[in-house]
Design a protein around this motif. Sequence first.
Motif, PDB file in Angstrom:
ATOM      1  N   ALA A  31       0.546  -1.484  -0.361  1.00  0.00           N
ATOM      2  CA  ALA A  31       0.092   0.077  -0.090  1.00  0.00           C
ATOM      3  C   ALA A  31       0.832   1.225  -0.172  1.00  0.00           C
ATOM      4  O   ALA A  31       0.389   1.989  -0.590  1.00  0.00           O
ATOM      5  N   ASN A  32       2.290   1.168   0.747  1.00  0.00           N
ATOM      6  CA  ASN A  32       3.186   2.641   0.387  1.00  0.00           C
ATOM      7  C   ASN A  32       4.238   2.373  -0.141  1.00  0.00           C
ATOM      8  O   ASN A  32       5.254   2.723   0.208  1.00  0.00           O
ATOM      9  N   ALA A  33       4.676   1.194  -0.421  1.00  0.00           N
ATOM     10  CA  ALA A  33       6.056   0.475  -1.205  1.00  0.00           C
ATOM     11  C   ALA A  33       6.481   1.800  -1.968  1.00  0.00           C
ATOM     12  O   ALA A  33       7.201   2.663  -1.891  1.00  0.00           O
TER      13      ALA A  33
ATOM     14  N   LYS B  12      10.403   7.982  -0.738  1.00  0.00           N
ATOM     15  CA  LYS B  12      11.746   8.829   0.283  1.00  0.00           C
ATOM     16  C   LYS B  12      12.733   8.419  -0.127  1.00  0.00           C
ATOM     17  O   LYS B  12      13.896   9.335   0.021  1.00  0.00           O
ATOM     18  N   LEU B  13      13.353   6.623   0.426  1.00  0.00           N
ATOM     19  CA  LEU B  13      14.097   6.598  -0.213  1.00  0.00           C
ATOM     20  C   LEU B  13      15.458   6.612  -0.717  1.00  0.00           C
ATOM     21  O   LEU B  13      16.664   7.763  -0.695  1.00  0.00           O
ATOM     22  N   THR B  14      14.739   7.206  -2.571  1.00  0.00           N
ATOM     23  CA  THR B  14      15.289   7.290  -3.185  1.00  0.00           C
ATOM     24  C   THR B  14      15.886   8.611  -3.328  1.00  0.00           C
ATOM     25  O   THR B  14      17.065   9.048  -3.730  1.00  0.00           O
TER      26      THR B  14
ATOM     27  N   LEU C 106       6.805  -5.674   7.391  1.00  0.00           N
ATOM     28  CA  LEU C 106       7.409  -5.421   6.268  1.00  0.00           C
ATOM     29  C   LEU C 106       6.547  -6.882   5.369  1.00  0.00           C
ATOM     30  O   LEU C 106       6.669  -8.146   5.549  1.00  0.00           O
ATOM     31  N   ASP C 107       6.244  -6.132   4.151  1.00  0.00           N
ATOM     32  CA  ASP C 107       6.684  -7.506   3.029  1.00  0.00           C
ATOM     33  C   ASP C 107       6.977  -7.456   2.083  1.00  0.00           C
ATOM     34  O   ASP C 107       8.408  -6.470   1.980  1.00  0.00           O
TER      35      ASP C 107
ATOM     36  N   MET D   4      11.044  -4.750  -1.150  1.00  0.00           N
ATOM     37  CA  MET D   4      11.994  -4.069  -1.531  1.00  0.00           C
ATOM     38  C   MET D   4      12.354  -3.103  -2.571  1.00  0.00           C
ATOM     39  O   MET D   4      12.890  -2.462  -3.004  1.00  0.00           O
ATOM     40  N   ALA D   5      11.081  -2.197  -1.497  1.00  0.00           N
ATOM     41  CA  ALA D   5      11.308  -0.335  -2.343  1.00  0.00           C
ATOM     42  C   ALA D   5      13.262  -0.369  -0.894  1.00  0.00           C
ATOM     43  O   ALA D   5      13.782   0.145  -1.836  1.00  0.00           O
TER      44      ALA D   5
END
Length: 111
Positions: free
Chosen positions: A22-24, A30-32, A53-54, A59-60
């Motif tokens: 839903a928010n990945a 944000k991380l990028t 964590l899924d 993958m994010a």
Amino acid sequence: MQTATTHPNVTVVRLEGHLNAANAEQVRQKLTSAVSAQKTPVVLVDMAKTESLDSAGLMALVSALKLAHRIDIKFGLCSVSPAIRIIFELTQLDRVFEMFDSHSAFEAAVA
């Protein structure tokens, strides 16, 4: 999720709640952004308040790690709960990500 610099050479990204499909994409962006800004030579993801964590969330994190490696930014995780650490161990990504018990353990390692 918020970004803050707590050490002159470290950008800290705090992840809260559920990191899932839903928010990945939002987390990946944000991380990028934190990595590609290159404001500091190190990006630390604080997972103290991450509840779950899924695979999409994983993958994010992997995507941000790959970008960090490409542009020579150090990327690490801290305060990963035992329940979430198991996910990294099962996928053998605990061998890929640098993980620290806390901010202070990380700061001692980079000092």
